[in-house]
Design an enzyme around this catalytic site. Structure first.
Site, short mmCIF file in Angstrom:
data_model
loop_
_atom_site.label_atom_id
_atom_site.label_comp_id
_atom_site.label_asym_id
_atom_site.label_seq_id
_atom_site.Cartn_x
_atom_site.Cartn_y
_atom_site.Cartn_z
N LYS A 1 35.03 6.54 13.94
CA LYS A 1 34.40 5.26 14.29
C LYS A 1 34.98 4.14 13.42
O LYS A 1 35.72 4.39 12.46
CB LYS A 1 32.88 5.34 14.09
CG LYS A 1 32.45 5.56 12.65
CD LYS A 1 30.94 5.60 12.53
CE LYS A 1 30.53 5.82 11.07
NZ LYS A 1 29.08 5.77 10.87
N ARG B 1 16.47 6.01 9.99
CA ARG B 1 17.28 5.09 10.78
C ARG B 1 17.13 5.48 12.26
O ARG B 1 16.44 4.81 13.01
CB ARG B 1 18.76 5.15 10.37
CG ARG B 1 19.06 4.63 8.99
CD ARG B 1 20.55 4.42 8.75
NE ARG B 1 21.37 5.54 9.22
CZ ARG B 1 22.67 5.67 8.99
NH1 ARG B 1 23.31 4.76 8.29
NH2 ARG B 1 23.34 6.72 9.44
N TYR C 1 41.19 -20.15 -8.95
CA TYR C 1 40.00 -20.98 -8.72
C TYR C 1 38.92 -20.68 -9.75
O TYR C 1 38.67 -19.52 -10.10
CB TYR C 1 39.43 -20.70 -7.34
CG TYR C 1 40.23 -21.28 -6.19
CD1 TYR C 1 40.42 -22.65 -6.06
CD2 TYR C 1 40.78 -20.44 -5.23
CE1 TYR C 1 41.15 -23.17 -5.01
CE2 TYR C 1 41.50 -20.96 -4.16
CZ TYR C 1 41.69 -22.33 -4.06
OH TYR C 1 42.40 -22.84 -3.01
N MET D 1 42.14 -16.59 -0.81
CA MET D 1 42.22 -16.17 0.58
C MET D 1 43.49 -15.35 0.85
O MET D 1 43.45 -14.34 1.56
CB MET D 1 42.18 -17.38 1.51
CG MET D 1 42.24 -17.02 2.98
SD MET D 1 42.22 -18.47 4.06
CE MET D 1 40.52 -19.02 3.84
#
Length: 354
Positions: free
Chosen positions: A34, A129, A250, A298
């Protein structure tokens, strides 16, 4: 061309599948592919896992992709169908499906398959679940067992705490009370496969261990005999020399305490590398282990190459793989290897190796 690439080893997949069989020699194997095979590419993984007994996917589109590629293995829909209309596709593509709630039960009973179905009836043994509650399980089992739409029933659950030494004990008590011994069972995920042998039963369902990452936080993948399937590799695209007190990236989160050589790597959070990975996250440059510096951008991140004098523009960088375990990167970033592998984005090209 930007140097980042995800190398995928079909040989490592086959090796890890063989390890599953070593851990659970009496069980058949449902290989879980999956989430685009945990980020490795569905068909890439299927080729490496072609000796599996069955595949498991999340939804019908993944199953159809496998069928269209020629795979005739049993294919299990792990969350079952999401509407009555999907039962037509289950029949057309000869899929196996989980039944975990009363709506799915009704859809199976009301369908008209050309060939009776193989159904996995899911028990909620404590995770809360999916799955029938223990008090409702016997009635669902009786309904399916008496239906002409069903040719085979396999009883199934999923463990919440298989990575803990005694974490399956309570769930296995529920299994013993609710699941008739006359039916085949599928219980064990990767963590249970490697350390809960009493749960192996008839069918095991390995996921993360197939891809060479650990399902147990206290044990490394290599100690479990697993090989990494994905090596996320890039290269240096710039080199900076900074003085003591100067910063990188940053937010100026890293400030050098001595003259430092900084390698700028063509990989960032838009490629799937975790933005929250802190200074000190392991990385390898030119074959040498080192650390990341500062905040991940990024498209770029920084690595400390002060002690790697041969590192230069174009030098190879391993983000994770053969030398840097994905689980080590995940630990530094406060997450798990599963998330990192699944998060590799579509802009990262794959290179497949036999």
């Amino acid at each position: 061309m930007r140097p980042i690439v995800a190398h995928i080893s079909e040989a490592a997949l086959a090796h890890n599948l063989a390890q599953v069989r070593r851990y659970a020699p009496q069980s058949k194997v449902i290989s879980v592919v999956k989430a685009n095979a945990y980020g490795h590419g569905l068909l890439n993984a299927a080729r490496g896992l072609k000796e599996t007994d069955a595949f498991a996917v999340l939804n019908i589109s993944e199953a159809i992709t496998l069928r269209d590629a020629g795979y005739q293995h049993p294919i299990l829909l792990l969350e079952g169908v999401f509407s009555a209309e999907e039962m037509t596709l289950v029949d057309r593509y000869q899929l196996d499906t989980v039944v975990s709630h009363h709506a799915q039960l009704a859809w199976v009973l009301e369908s008209a398959p050309n060939i009776p179905l193989r159904i996995y009836l899911k028990l909620d043994s404590g995770m809360h679940r999916l799955g029938f509650q223990p008090q409702a399980y016997a009635h669902a089992l009786q309904q399916l067992a008496s239906s002409a739409n069903v040719r085979e029933l396999i009883l199934m659950t999923h463990f919440a705490n298989a990575d803990v030494a005694d974490g399956t004990d309570a769930a296995m008590q529920v299994v013993a009370q609710v699941m008739p011994a006359s039916y085949a069972r599928s219980l064990a995920n990767s963590a249970a496969i490697v350390q809960q042998s009493h749960t192996h039963a008839d069918w095991v369902r390995p996921g993360i261990m197939l891809y060479g990452a650990t399902p147990v936080a206290e044990k490394s993948a290599s100690s479990l005999g697993l090989k990494p399937v994905m090596t996320l590799q890039s290269g240096l695209i710039a080199v900076q020399e900074i003085a003591a007190g100067e910063s990188v990236g940053y937010g100026s989160l890293f400030a050098a305490d001595k003259p430092t050589r900084v390698g700028i790597v063509a990989c960032g959070y838009a490629d799937g590398y975790p933005r929250h990975a802190p200074t000190g996250t392991p990385i390898a440059v030119a074959g040498h282990l080192t650390r990341t510096l500062g905040r991940v951008s990024m498209d770029m991140l920084a690595a400390d190459i002060t002690d790697i004098p041969q590192a230069a523009i174009g030098s190879t960088v391993e983000l994770w793989g053969e030398q840097v375990p994905v689980d080590a990167v995940a630990l530094a970033a406060g997450t798990i290897g599963y998330e990192l592998l699944c998060a590799v984005t579509a802009r990262v090209p794959f290179k497949i190796h036999g």
